[in-house]
Design a protein around this motif. Structure first.
Motif, short mmCIF file in Angstrom:
data_model
loop_
_atom_site.label_atom_id
_atom_site.label_comp_id
_atom_site.label_asym_id
_atom_site.label_seq_id
_atom_site.Cartn_x
_atom_site.Cartn_y
_atom_site.Cartn_z
N ASN A 193 0.82 -1.21 0.00
CA ASN A 193 0.00 0.00 0.00
C ASN A 193 0.85 1.26 0.00
O ASN A 193 0.35 2.34 0.33
N SER A 194 2.10 1.14 -0.38
CA SER A 194 2.99 2.30 -0.32
C SER A 194 2.62 3.36 -1.35
O SER A 194 2.90 4.54 -1.15
N GLN A 195 1.96 2.95 -2.43
CA GLN A 195 1.51 3.89 -3.43
C GLN A 195 -0.01 3.86 -3.49
O GLN A 195 -0.60 2.80 -3.69
N ILE A 196 -0.62 5.00 -3.32
CA ILE A 196 -2.07 5.07 -3.18
C ILE A 196 -2.78 4.55 -4.42
O ILE A 196 -3.77 3.81 -4.34
N ASP A 197 -2.29 4.90 -5.58
CA ASP A 197 -2.98 4.53 -6.82
C ASP A 197 -2.46 3.23 -7.43
O ASP A 197 -2.80 2.89 -8.56
N ASN A 198 -1.64 2.50 -6.69
CA ASN A 198 -1.08 1.27 -7.25
C ASN A 198 -0.90 0.23 -6.14
O ASN A 198 0.21 -0.12 -5.75
N THR A 199 -2.02 -0.26 -5.62
CA THR A 199 -2.00 -1.29 -4.57
C THR A 199 -2.02 -2.67 -5.22
O THR A 199 -2.83 -2.93 -6.10
N TYR A 200 -1.13 -3.54 -4.78
CA TYR A 200 -1.11 -4.89 -5.35
C TYR A 200 -0.65 -5.88 -4.28
O TYR A 200 -0.08 -5.50 -3.25
N SER A 201 -0.92 -7.16 -4.52
CA SER A 201 -0.57 -8.22 -3.58
C SER A 201 0.31 -9.25 -4.27
O SER A 201 0.25 -9.43 -5.48
N ARG A 202 1.12 -9.92 -3.50
CA ARG A 202 1.96 -10.98 -4.01
C ARG A 202 2.32 -11.91 -2.85
O ARG A 202 2.21 -11.54 -1.69
N LYS A 203 2.73 -13.11 -3.17
CA LYS A 203 3.11 -14.09 -2.15
C LYS A 203 4.59 -13.92 -1.83
O LYS A 203 5.44 -13.92 -2.72
N ILE A 204 4.84 -13.76 -0.54
CA ILE A 204 6.20 -13.48 -0.07
C ILE A 204 6.65 -14.59 0.88
O ILE A 204 5.89 -15.06 1.74
N LEU A 205 7.90 -14.98 0.73
CA LEU A 205 8.56 -15.91 1.62
C LEU A 205 9.65 -15.12 2.35
O LEU A 205 10.53 -14.55 1.70
N ALA A 206 9.57 -15.07 3.66
CA ALA A 206 10.51 -14.24 4.43
C ALA A 206 11.55 -15.12 5.12
O ALA A 206 11.22 -16.16 5.71
N ILE A 207 12.81 -14.71 5.04
CA ILE A 207 13.90 -15.40 5.71
C ILE A 207 14.52 -14.44 6.73
O ILE A 207 14.97 -13.35 6.38
N ILE A 208 14.46 -14.85 7.99
CA ILE A 208 15.05 -14.05 9.06
C ILE A 208 16.43 -14.61 9.38
O ILE A 208 16.58 -15.79 9.68
N GLY A 209 17.43 -13.76 9.27
CA GLY A 209 18.81 -14.21 9.40
C GLY A 209 19.18 -14.68 10.79
O GLY A 209 18.60 -14.27 11.80
N ASN A 210 20.18 -15.51 10.85
CA ASN A 210 20.73 -16.04 12.10
C ASN A 210 21.35 -14.92 12.93
O ASN A 210 22.13 -14.11 12.43
N ASN A 211 20.97 -14.86 14.23
CA ASN A 211 21.58 -13.85 15.10
C ASN A 211 22.30 -14.49 16.28
O ASN A 211 22.62 -13.81 17.26
N LEU A 212 22.55 -15.80 16.20
CA LEU A 212 23.27 -16.48 17.28
C LEU A 212 24.75 -16.12 17.27
O LEU A 212 25.39 -16.05 18.32
N THR A 213 25.29 -15.93 16.07
CA THR A 213 26.71 -15.57 15.95
C THR A 213 26.83 -14.17 15.36
O THR A 213 27.72 -13.89 14.55
N ASN A 214 25.93 -13.31 15.78
CA ASN A 214 25.86 -11.97 15.21
C ASN A 214 26.87 -11.05 15.91
O ASN A 214 26.74 -10.76 17.09
N VAL A 215 27.85 -10.59 15.15
CA VAL A 215 28.87 -9.71 15.70
C VAL A 215 28.38 -8.27 15.72
O VAL A 215 28.59 -7.53 16.70
N THR A 216 27.71 -7.85 14.65
CA THR A 216 27.29 -6.45 14.53
C THR A 216 25.91 -6.21 15.15
O THR A 216 25.44 -5.08 15.15
N ARG A 217 25.27 -7.24 15.65
CA ARG A 217 23.95 -7.15 16.27
C ARG A 217 22.89 -6.64 15.30
O ARG A 217 21.87 -6.08 15.69
N LEU A 218 23.11 -6.86 14.01
CA LEU A 218 22.13 -6.48 13.00
C LEU A 218 21.06 -7.57 12.89
O LEU A 218 21.36 -8.77 13.00
N ASN A 219 19.84 -7.14 12.68
CA ASN A 219 18.76 -8.06 12.35
C ASN A 219 18.46 -7.92 10.87
O ASN A 219 18.28 -6.81 10.36
#
Length: 353
Positions: free
Chosen positions: A170-196
């Protein structure tokens, strides 16, 4: 008497033609069944090879994303300036955007989000954005609100793949669309920079990348994670009651049949994901032409019977006319028309002599 002879002779002609028709039908049917069975086995083997290649491509994609996330976590870039975690060093932020964009430049990657637990800002492919606004508008989903991603990232975890679902942009008012998304959340067990790090993958583009279009028509593919949660499902078989059959031998493969389908399962050697490839057990369910040819085969048999009836009547007419020319005094009772014709001609020859 004449009626009885007529019926018997006509029946003999019809049964002879019918016998020939049945013999031809049996041989044609055996050839048809043998061809279908051979083609069925060959196509099943070919599709299993295609499925293995597709599964290997899936593994390669997941491994590549995981490797890039791992490498990104070890890049020493200080994002925030001394004034606090709500102000980013824009030079370093731009460096991180360029680096992450090059890492996640695959055609199936929709976007990525890099953020800290204690900051409302996030790095995406578009630059520096507000995390909650970005997720709430570009990845709007009833199950996964912005708080879900924040809370999940705050816990310690290895690489997690979130099941494919429909997300609305919904980021664009006149161009709303849907799609199937697969999300991958990265490993934070060995995270040096504490980035997610969250990588959003477009399912349609991913399936296209792994050549899913090479699968047989009516074939479906299901991907389960190591806990047997459904990650991707290209078909409609949600209730797989044979999870207990998903055991694997030394080659990490197993197959079984159920309800007219053959299930071919492979366990990944990389992340223990399970890939279930389902194909129809019979090609009749997959190819309309085979069923159509089978209908034509039986229709030919029925047509052959009808032609046998008509042709037997056509052949009997000259026989009957010949008997009428010979005359009743040369008719030998108790014989069929062929024998009577032979008898009549023989008697006429003797009289002529």
């Amino acid at each position: 008497m004449v009626r009885k002879g007529y019926n018997r002779t006509l029946l003999q002609i019809f049964l002879t033609l019918l016998f020939i028709t049945c013999i031809m039908f049996v041989f044609n049917y055996l050839v048809f069944k043998n061809s279908v069975s051979t083609m069925n086995n060959q196509i099943n083997q070919n599709n299993q090879l295609i499925a293995r290649n597709i599964i290997n491509e899936f593994d390669r994609c997941f491994e590549e994303i995981s490797t890039r996330v791992y490498a990104l976590n070890f890049i020493n870039i200080e994002l925030y300036d001394k004034s606090g975690y709500q102000n980013m060093d824009m030079v370093n932020a731009r460096r991180l955007v360029n680096t992450a964009s090059s890492f996640f430049s695959q055609s199936y990657v929709e976007d990525f989000a890099i953020f800290y637990d204690y900051s409302d800002l996030a790095i995406t492919g578009n630059g520096t954005e507000n995390f909650r606004i970005t997720i709430g508008k570009r990845y709007k989903n009833k199950k996964y609100a912005p708080e879900f991603w924040k809370n999940f990232a705050a816990t310690k975890h290895s690489n997690i793949v979130i099941s494919s679902d429909i997300y609305t942009d919904n980021s664009q008012i006149d161009n709303t669309y849907s799609r199937k998304i697969l999300a991958i959340i990265g490993n934070n067990l060995t995270n040096v920079t504490r980035l997610n790090i969250i990588v959003f993958i477009n399912e349609e583009k991913l399936l296209s990348f792994v050549n899913k279009q090479n699968l047989l028509n009516n074939a479906t593919l299901m991907v389960l994670d190591q806990n047997k949660n459904i990650i991707i499902n290209t078909g409609n078989f949600n209730n797989l009651d044979d999870n207990n059959k998903l055991y694997f031998d030394s080659e990490n493969e197993v197959s079984f049949k159920k309800d007219g389908y053959e299930y071919f399962s492979v366990k990944s050697g990389y992340n223990d994901f399970i890939y279930i490839y389902r194909i129809p057990s019979s090609l009749n369910a997959a190819f309309y032409t085979i069923s159509f040819n089978q209908i034509i085969l039986f229709a030919t048999m029925v047509t052959g019977i009808i032609i046998s009836i008509l042709f037997s009547m056509f052949l009997y007419r000259p026989i009957k006319n010949t008997l009428n020319l010979i005359g009743d005094r040369y008719i030998k009772p108790g014989h069929n028309k062929f024998e009577q014709i032979y008898y009549g001609i023989e008697m006429m020859q003797k009289e002529n002599e």
